[in-house]
Design a protein around this motif. Structure first.
Motif, short mmCIF file in Angstrom:
data_model
loop_
_atom_site.label_atom_id
_atom_site.label_comp_id
_atom_site.label_asym_id
_atom_site.label_seq_id
_atom_site.Cartn_x
_atom_site.Cartn_y
_atom_site.Cartn_z
N UNK A 103 3.34 4.28 23.03
CA UNK A 103 2.70 5.45 23.64
C UNK A 103 2.73 6.62 22.66
N UNK A 104 1.59 7.26 22.50
CA UNK A 104 1.48 8.50 21.73
C UNK A 104 1.29 9.61 22.74
N UNK A 105 2.21 10.59 22.75
CA UNK A 105 2.18 11.63 23.77
C UNK A 105 2.23 13.01 23.11
N UNK A 106 1.44 13.93 23.65
CA UNK A 106 1.34 15.28 23.10
C UNK A 106 2.05 16.30 23.99
N UNK A 107 2.09 17.52 23.52
CA UNK A 107 2.77 18.59 24.24
C UNK A 107 1.99 19.01 25.49
#
Length: 202
Positions: A103-107
């Motif tokens: 998983x790539x997760x942002x702010x």
């Protein structure tokens, strides 16, 4: 509890982050260091005995301090191997949520429960991308390979794989999934280990 593969977690995360170095720099790489702390804390939660308790306390302290400093509220055992946190927080994830591998997760992301509940949280598949400011709520399921656009609000399940969700409320806005936005670090790790095993057997 299943055996916790610390090496796979650490290497999966490193590869998904696109890190070429084997360890963080002494100065900088704060988010990578946080992920390493999180994985060690998860590993020691499952251990028993006095020494394990002391070591677990050490990692818990570091996890707690770094969570506050980076503005992350990420409970243990929520993310599978291959986690890639793009930027410092805020990121808030409910302890009942389950997010798969790579998983790539942002702010600005909030993954929470339905209103009035404590554990009705989302389940997100493998190889997903969660864009800045996305909000996911309730007992929903997001399939593998889904990309979630910035500022999307999702309160319904998506059974389709490899699509993009966006809007308020979110809907499918593209047939293009998350593959262009992530690195499948856990898969790379598994393939490398299997290749090495085959090489030893030859």
């Amino acid at each position: 509890m299943a055996v916790y593969d610390l090496e796979r977690m650490l290497e999966g995360d490193r590869l998904s982050r696109g890190e070429r170095r084997t360890r963080p720099r002494f100065f900088g790489d704060d988010i990578w260091k946080y992920q390493i702390i999180l994985r060690h804390y998860e590993y020691w939660i499952g251990k028993r005995g006095l020494i394990a308790s002391l070591v677990r306390g050490y990692w818990h302290y570091r996890y707690y301090k770094e969570s506050i400093r980076l503005n992350f509220e990420i409970p243990p055992f929520v993310f599978g191997a291959g986690l890639s946190i793009a930027h410092r927080g805020p990121i808030i994830v409910n302890p009942s949520a389950k997010i798969g591998e790579n998983c790539r997760i942002h702010s600005g992301v909030n993954i929470g429960t339905a209103a009035g509940t404590q554990n009705s949280a989302p389940e997100i598949g493998d190889n997903c991308y969660i864009g800045p400011g996305a909000k996911l709520f309730g007992p929903i399921r997001i399939s593998n390979g889904v990309a979630i656009a910035a500022q999307a609000v999702i309160n319904k399940s998506c059974e389709r794989e490899n699509v993009t969700l966006g809007g308020v409320p979110a809907e499918v806005i593209s047939e293009r999934g998350a593959s262009d936005y992530i690195i499948a670090g856990s898969r790379i790790f598994d393939q490398t280990k299997e290749a090495a095993k085959c090489h030893r057997q030859v």
